[in-house]
Design an enzyme around this catalytic site. Structure first.
Site, short mmCIF file in Angstrom:
data_model
loop_
_atom_site.label_atom_id
_atom_site.label_comp_id
_atom_site.label_asym_id
_atom_site.label_seq_id
_atom_site.Cartn_x
_atom_site.Cartn_y
_atom_site.Cartn_z
CE1 TYR A 123 -3.16 -2.99 0.63
CE2 TYR A 123 -4.54 -1.04 0.71
CZ TYR A 123 -4.40 -2.41 0.57
OH TYR A 123 -5.51 -3.18 0.37
CE LYS A 174 3.40 -17.66 -1.08
NZ LYS A 174 2.55 -18.87 -1.11
CG ASP A 207 -0.15 -20.38 0.52
OD1 ASP A 207 0.41 -20.03 1.57
OD2 ASP A 207 0.44 -21.02 -0.37
CG ASP A 231 -7.53 -4.86 2.10
OD1 ASP A 231 -8.56 -4.62 2.74
OD2 ASP A 231 -7.37 -4.53 0.91
#
Ligand code: NAI
Length: 338
Positions: A123, A174, A207, A231
């Site tokens: 962002y 991740k 994930d 988000d």
């Protein structure tokens, strides 16, 4: 007496904010509202979606209760929400997702809180097209993860867990692929976790975390993660408990705190009187808790839960075909507080 900047917002904003204000006032907590405008209402009046007077009021009061704002399309306006986060360094976005009895969802006993880093990550908006002879052949985006930003959000998550008597913090990342950005966030998480031996700590790859959220949401307690993952996962968590109309969010910073519903201005149902005020009312409860008004906050939560469980005065998003609207639901909550 608490002085609070009040922004009614656009679309369904004024109706749900008025409903939430009535509920807050019914607790007996003394509040002086300083009403300001932002979003489309401010564009129409001042040609500026975020007037200086609104910023000044938040700067002075350090606390803001805000209805959803319509982001003007075109005209080069920046998102008011993103500008507010950056201006007041609202680095922690806190969204509880706690199941309601009486809502139609296959997921039961969900009780988790997402703590999303609100100022960095993808962002940061550092992106550009790669052009060859004016043809866009690609695009690049840079995710920013700083030690300072990571430390403060992860520490916030642990402090929140302690204060809310929660038991576990799960860091979502991740790092197997994004070895620098997610890797650093995870490394810092592991360091900070050692300072909180009373809180269990684990980490999950985003994930796998997503799959587990829909298979076994009950294993999660507090989630802490970077901006984009937060988000997405916090909306997913809203879905687990019955949708955006039920979920409140706090944006906490060093300089101010802002409380809102997580949904938008819902132009499709504006002025119909049927918007669900629950998320806004619960944002009010989060704000009262932040102000130290714990008992009023608990009473509101309890009252809202009872009204939803009883299943009578519900808006059509909660009970299809219902003829009750925003004010009926709010009135029912006010009566419970009586
Ligand atoms: P939205 O959240 O306003 O609406 C999505 C769907 O959910 C619509 O069908 C709407 O009717 C329904 N919905 C939302 N809140 C509801 C409530 N309280 N009760 C019953 N139904 C409800 O999202 P959308 O349509 O994508 O965005 C509309 C505007 O809101 C846009 O200008 C967007 O930029 C803005 N927005 C503002 C936010 C904020 O101020 N925090 C957050 C999200 C969007």
């Amino acid at each position: 007496m608490h002085t609070i900047t009040l922004i009614p917002g656009d679309g369904i904003g004024p109706a749900i904010v008025a409903a939430a204000v009535r509920v807050i006032e019914a607790t007996g907590v003394e509040v002086q509202w300083e009403q300001q405008i932002a979003g489309m209402a401010a564009v129409e009046k001042h040609g500026n979606p975020l007037p200086d007077a609104t910023l000044e009021s938040i700067r002075k009061n350090r606390i803001c209760f805000k209805g959803p704002l319509t982001t003007p399309i075109g005209g080069g306006y920046r998102s008011v929400n993103v500008t507010l986060r950056q201006t007041f360094n609202l680095y922690a976005n806190v969204r509880p997702a706690i199941s309601f009895e009486g809502t139609d969802t296959p997921f039961k006993n969900v009780n988790l809180v997402t703590v999303r880093e609100n100022t960095e990550g993808l962002y940061a908006g550092i992106e550009h097209f790669i052009k060859v002879d004016e043809e866009k052949i690609g695009a690049e985006s840079i995710a920013i993860v700083t030690r300072k930003g990571s430390e403060r959000i992860i520490r916030y998550a642990f402090e929140y867990a302690r204060k809310a008597q929660r038991k576990k913090v799960t860091l979502v990342h991740k790092a197997n692929i994004l070895k620098c950005t997610s890797g650093l966030f995870l490394e810092i998480g592991r360091e900070i976790a050692k300072e909180y031996p009373d809180i269990e700590f684990d980490d999950r790859i985003v994930d796998a975390a997503s799959m587990l959220l829909v298979m076994k949401p009950q294993i999660f307690d507090v989630l802490v993660t970077t901006n984009l993952f937060g988000d997405i996962l916090s909306d997913l968590a809203s879905g687990l408990i019955g949708g955006l109309g039920l979920t409140a969010g706090a944006n906490i910073g060093a300089d101010a705190a802002l409380f809102e519903a997580v949904h938008g201005s819902a132009p499709d149902i504006a002025h119909l009187g049927i918007a669900n005020p629950t998320a806004m009312i619960l944002a009010g409860a989060m704000m009262l808790e932040h102000l130290g008004e714990l008992s009023a906050a608990r009473r509101i939560e309890q009252a809202v839960r009872e009204v939803i469980k009883e299943g009578v005065y519900l808006t059509p998003d909660l009970k299809p075909g219902s003829t009750y609207g925003t004010d009926d639901l709010a009135d029912a909550v006010v009566r419970k507080l009586g």
